[in-house]
Design a protein around this motif. Sequence first.
Motif, short mmCIF file in Angstrom:
data_model
loop_
_atom_site.label_atom_id
_atom_site.label_comp_id
_atom_site.label_asym_id
_atom_site.label_seq_id
_atom_site.Cartn_x
_atom_site.Cartn_y
_atom_site.Cartn_z
N ASP A 59 1.40 -0.99 -0.15
CA ASP A 59 -0.24 0.02 0.20
C ASP A 59 0.78 1.31 -0.10
N ASN A 88 -9.43 12.12 7.87
CA ASN A 88 -11.59 12.43 7.74
C ASN A 88 -12.30 11.81 6.77
N VAL A 89 -11.35 11.77 5.44
CA VAL A 89 -12.30 10.98 4.26
C VAL A 89 -11.56 9.49 3.63
N ASN A 90 -10.37 8.80 5.03
CA ASN A 90 -10.12 7.57 4.24
C ASN A 90 -10.72 6.41 4.41
N LEU A 91 -10.91 5.99 3.99
CA LEU A 91 -11.90 3.76 3.83
C LEU A 91 -11.38 3.46 4.36
N LYS A 92 -9.67 3.52 5.08
CA LYS A 92 -9.25 2.13 5.31
C LYS A 92 -9.35 2.44 6.96
N LEU A 93 -9.37 0.75 7.17
CA LEU A 93 -9.99 0.55 9.36
C LEU A 93 -8.90 1.45 10.12
N ARG A 95 -8.04 4.86 10.07
CA ARG A 95 -7.93 5.90 9.11
C ARG A 95 -7.13 6.62 9.58
N LYS A 98 -2.21 4.86 12.97
CA LYS A 98 -1.76 5.28 14.08
C LYS A 98 -0.76 3.38 14.45
N LEU A 100 0.42 1.94 11.91
CA LEU A 100 1.64 1.44 10.89
C LEU A 100 2.64 1.84 11.55
#
Lengths: 128, 430
Positions: A59, A88-93, A95, A98, A100
């Motif tokens: 990713d 605020n728009v991230n679709l990943k679990l 967002r 934190k 990573l």
Amino acid sequence: MTAENLPAEMIPIRYLAHGRAGDKGDRLNISVIAFDDKHFGHLKAHVTEELCLQAFALDPPGSVTRYVLPKIGAMNFVLEGALGGGVNVNLKLDRHGKTLGYVLLDMKIPAPDGWIDRHDFPPALPGV
Amino acid sequence: MTEVHIAAGAGFANDRRELGEIAAQSLTLFQGRRYLIFECLAERTLALAQSADGRRRQIERAISYLEACINTCVRNDIRIISNFGGSAPREVAEAITGFLQQNNLWRKVGYVLGDELPVKVDDHGAGAIARNAYIGARGIVEALAAGADIVVTGRVADPSLVVGPVVHELRLKWSQWDRLAQATLAGHLIECGTQVCGGYFADSGNKTVPGLARPGAPIASISGDHERLILSKPLGGGILTTATVKEQLLYEIHDPACYLTPDVVMDISDVSMHQSRANQVTLTGCRGLPRPDTLKTLTCVDNGWMGEAEISYMGDTSLERAVMAKSILQERLDLIAPEASPHFDIIGAMYDDVTNSQYRPRDVRLRMAAASTDRQDIQLLFDEFEALYLNGPAGGGGIRMTISARTATVEGRVRQHEAVSRGYLLEETL
């Protein structure tokens, strides 16, 4: 084959360093901080921007920049475009990204000279 | 020489209310001028606080933080500064005054305005909800100079909550860049509350943190006559070590030599620190450069809906079946809703190359997330997802689906004079 010819044992970064991920907009930063200053040079040599890109190969962010802070034995990795357009728009679990930091800290690097056993490293946290 | 001690009693909007009391109790152990800050504003908070319901909730939140610690603060002359004023600092300040009077507590309440900007409809369409600048500490200093014991702000930059009292107490000039940077560093390190005291730090092995059920609050101490910043955690669980401070030092930092705030550009690239005693770290070497000409702004924009759906698979072949379910869904959506482009995660194998891995988790969840301006689009995806029960791979269960309104934030910049941080005192508290 002599011991010197054996390839170095590979160990996760987290045996030698700790770190934390933080977000701002679509940018993620991950610190990598040596538990013991004596390993900082080794970490600096092996925990590179390329290694960071490898960690996130599934990713990939837009870019990775490393900043080095020798006085505190730390590096700061800044990943642009890593948070799906921003918190605020991230679709990943996760967002904020934190979680990573540990994706990077799990990457393997050669063990430093004198490495014997993970239970000898790293030393107890300073101040505790 | 004057010493100022600032404790953090909250690091986010819904932090534990008891932390404020732990912070206030900790401050009583210090001589000098004492302040308690609560950092309560996330990026989206101001968007949520525009409705009548949101305004009521932000008042309730501010009062709940005060309820937990106000007696200790009044008894020990601890002043309070917080951005819990959110979208309406004056309104929250008035509500706090009412609360204080009901409890026979007589404290002067001030507030800071200047962050709110007109919403430029042409920029972001009708969906723009709120536009605010990250203003600096000047308004806090003005309110303190006017005699405020409690200062209520909206969108000031988080570290400015600490810069304000330091400038006020140490009579700093607005061009003492190194000192302003030192105060900004203090603010940066404590504004996340316990995150510098062993919160968000613990791991198995050598990152053991004792007492995390009731961690202590951090205190930053700055004196007028030297360059040292001292961080300590006198009470409660957790630990404050060079390791916890280093993690927080770099938290949310981009270029360490160039951290932009409304008050100063902070350079932490040369900061040194040492453990001066148990649960106390001393820092030196923070530098400051002249503040930027512009301020960061954030526009909150109504951004439709987000839907999230999940389904579980168990057993040695759970990963294969989750991947199968994802393929089936993608094939269905290509037919029914080709313009939808949902995001998929396989929880339990998030960073594994699922096509090329020996890893065999025994318990995974397939997650689908999608956004749309039309709620019906999300419902269509949900219907397809739910159909995985009878039509998908074997053994799927535990479907959960939620839909929520989505607010996007758009960053911009304005010149400093377009959003001036000004402090006031509520007349009725005089």
